[in-house]
Design a protein around this motif. Structure first.
Motif, PDB file in Angstrom:
ATOM      1  N   GLN A   4     -19.187  16.978 -18.581  1.00 35.04           N
ATOM      2  CA  GLN A   4     -19.165  18.211 -19.292  1.00 35.04           C
ATOM      3  C   GLN A   4     -18.780  19.383 -18.436  1.00 35.04           C
ATOM      4  O   GLN A   4     -19.185  19.450 -17.203  1.00 35.04           O
ATOM      5  N   ASP A   5     -18.125  20.640 -18.923  1.00 37.38           N
ATOM      6  CA  ASP A   5     -17.687  21.729 -18.044  1.00 37.38           C
ATOM      7  C   ASP A   5     -18.839  22.120 -17.445  1.00 37.38           C
ATOM      8  O   ASP A   5     -19.959  22.480 -18.240  1.00 37.38           O
ATOM      9  N   VAL A   6     -18.758  22.578 -16.508  1.00 34.70           N
ATOM     10  CA  VAL A   6     -19.823  23.661 -15.597  1.00 34.70           C
ATOM     11  C   VAL A   6     -19.653  25.046 -15.744  1.00 34.70           C
ATOM     12  O   VAL A   6     -18.485  25.335 -15.418  1.00 34.70           O
ATOM     13  N   HIS A   7     -20.591  25.758 -16.105  1.00 34.32           N
ATOM     14  CA  HIS A   7     -20.559  27.328 -16.153  1.00 34.32           C
ATOM     15  C   HIS A   7     -21.271  27.768 -15.152  1.00 34.32           C
ATOM     16  O   HIS A   7     -22.501  27.585 -14.655  1.00 34.32           O
ATOM     17  N   TYR A   8     -20.687  28.867 -14.474  1.00 28.03           N
ATOM     18  CA  TYR A   8     -21.153  29.790 -13.397  1.00 28.03           C
ATOM     19  C   TYR A   8     -22.658  29.998 -13.765  1.00 28.03           C
ATOM     20  O   TYR A   8     -23.721  29.604 -12.834  1.00 28.03           O
ATOM     21  N   SER A   9     -23.050  30.491 -14.804  1.00 23.29           N
ATOM     22  CA  SER A   9     -24.502  30.728 -14.918  1.00 23.29           C
ATOM     23  C   SER A   9     -25.319  29.843 -15.156  1.00 23.29           C
ATOM     24  O   SER A   9     -26.649  29.756 -14.411  1.00 23.29           O
ATOM     25  N   ASP A  10     -24.786  28.535 -15.691  1.00 21.57           N
ATOM     26  CA  ASP A  10     -25.943  27.312 -16.050  1.00 21.57           C
ATOM     27  C   ASP A  10     -26.004  26.797 -14.360  1.00 21.57           C
ATOM     28  O   ASP A  10     -27.111  26.277 -14.037  1.00 21.57           O
ATOM     29  N   TYR A  11     -24.802  26.639 -13.691  1.00 25.56           N
ATOM     30  CA  TYR A  11     -25.010  26.150 -12.536  1.00 25.56           C
ATOM     31  C   TYR A  11     -25.875  26.684 -11.451  1.00 25.56           C
ATOM     32  O   TYR A  11     -26.520  25.960 -10.838  1.00 25.56           O
ATOM     33  N   ASP A  15     -30.399  32.336 -15.615  1.00 28.25           N
ATOM     34  CA  ASP A  15     -31.358  32.673 -16.715  1.00 28.25           C
ATOM     35  C   ASP A  15     -32.833  32.763 -16.146  1.00 28.25           C
ATOM     36  O   ASP A  15     -33.633  33.779 -16.381  1.00 28.25           O
TER      37      ASP A  15
END
Length: 346
Positions: A4-11, A15
């Motif tokens: 799955q692609d990693v997103h900057y905010s999630d990594y 939040d």
């Protein structure tokens, strides 16, 4: 399965991080603008403490091996990670510049709302000090040490204090220095002074050369030399054997085999210096912001910080060795065999 692609905010879990600032002044209906700065700076400190602990743990894991090759990538890794810790500590000192943009009146807008919270409750920092080698019995203000921590935090600190510290592992590592254990290394050594029978010929010569370097006002150093390098004086954490090894590394650090060990010792001194600088800047900032008032956690404020500054040197035994250095031109000339060993020649 496809990744799955990693997103900057999630990594980075942004939040959670960016929504973790809750102002006590807002809860009280008395918004204090500088409380946000106060929270962010202390959260940043705790994140850097976590990284420092991560690096310290990795260094301890390497140093506690029974065999550690001084000419190996592992020792290079130790030196590199200690150097990183020094750089992080320098950053922690610099963060005080940002904190000092808050004036005493700015702090008073929300200070009383923080009681009894205090930086003294930073269990991560206490664990870092303990891992490096600051034992409970050597602390200033022992009555405050764990008095304000939660039971689980106290247990974590006690668990760390039951383990070998980096200072103790350093002592073991230094005691392993092989050059003085192998008699063949010194067969062709030429003594410069009459040999004291109970001492290794090199140390007999070095002691005499050191004594010759002292002024009349430094007579006390003669007794200190024996205490440090042959008796392990009171309050000394490094053994006499480890102290001799550390001094030998400092004296002959120009040889390839000793360059990396010297850098390890130097990084440990840098860690102590940066911790001391941070404590001094912290003490000065506290005095500037609250004067001589009691800290929010009930400590004596500036006076406690001054006591910690004066007493909490972890690698003082290494720093003390500079008192026993002599000029290069007066150093005993090593044997051919030892020179070969120090130059990586077999």
């Amino acid at each position: 399965m496809s990744k799955q692609d990693v997103h900057y905010s999630d990594y980075l879990e942004l939040d959670k991080i960016l929504n973790a600032q809750f102002l006590e002044s807002d809860k009280a209906g008395t918004h204090a603008h500088d409380e946000m700065l106060f929270i962010v700076i202390h959260q940043a400190y705790e994140l850097w403490f976590k990284q420092l602990l991560f690096e310290a743990d990795s260094v301890v894991d390497i140093m506690k091996q029974e065999i550690l090759n001084d000419n190996s990538p592992e020792l290079q890794t130790v030196e590199h990670r200690l150097s990183r810790m020094v750089t992080i500590l320098k950053l922690l000192v610099q963060q005080i510049d940002v904190m000092e943009t808050m004036t005493p009146m700015d702090f008073l807008d929300f200070r009383d709302l923080l009681r009894p919270a205090s930086g003294f409750q930073s269990w991560q920092f206490k664990i870092l000090e303990a891992k490096l080698g600051l034992r409970y019995q050597h602390r200033f203000g022992q009555e405050y040490y764990i008095s304000q921590l939660r039971p689980a935090q106290v247990e974590m600190i006690k668990s760390v204090e039951a383990q070998k510290t980096l200072l103790e592992l350093l002592n073991t590592w230094l005691e392993r220095m092989p050059f003085f254990e192998e008699a063949g290394n010194w067969q062709d050594y030429q003594s410069q002074y009459p040999h004291q029978a109970e001492m290794h010929p090199f140390w007999s010569d070095y002691q005499q050369a050191y004594m010759n370097s002292l002024s009349n006002a430094e007579a006390a150093h003669k007794e200190q030399f024996s205490e440090v390098f042959f008796e392990k004086g009171a309050g000394q954490h490094l053994s006499a054997k480890a102290s001799r090894a550390a001094l030998f590394i400092m004296l002959y650090r120009g040889y390839p085999m000793l360059h990396l060990p010297f850098q390890v010792l130097n990084q440990l001194l840098e860690i102590d210096e940066q911790l001391s600088t941070w404590r001094y800047r912290h003490m000065s900032m506290v005095h500037r912001i609250i004067g001589t008032r009691i800290g929010t956690g009930g400590s004596t404020g500036k006076e406690y910080l001054k006591g910690a500054l004066d007493k909490h040197y972890i690698f003082a035994d290494i720093a003390r060795l500079t008192s026993f250095l002599i000029e290069r031109r007066h150093l005993p000339k090593l044997s051919v065999n030892v020179e070969k060993r120090l130059g990586f020649l077999q």
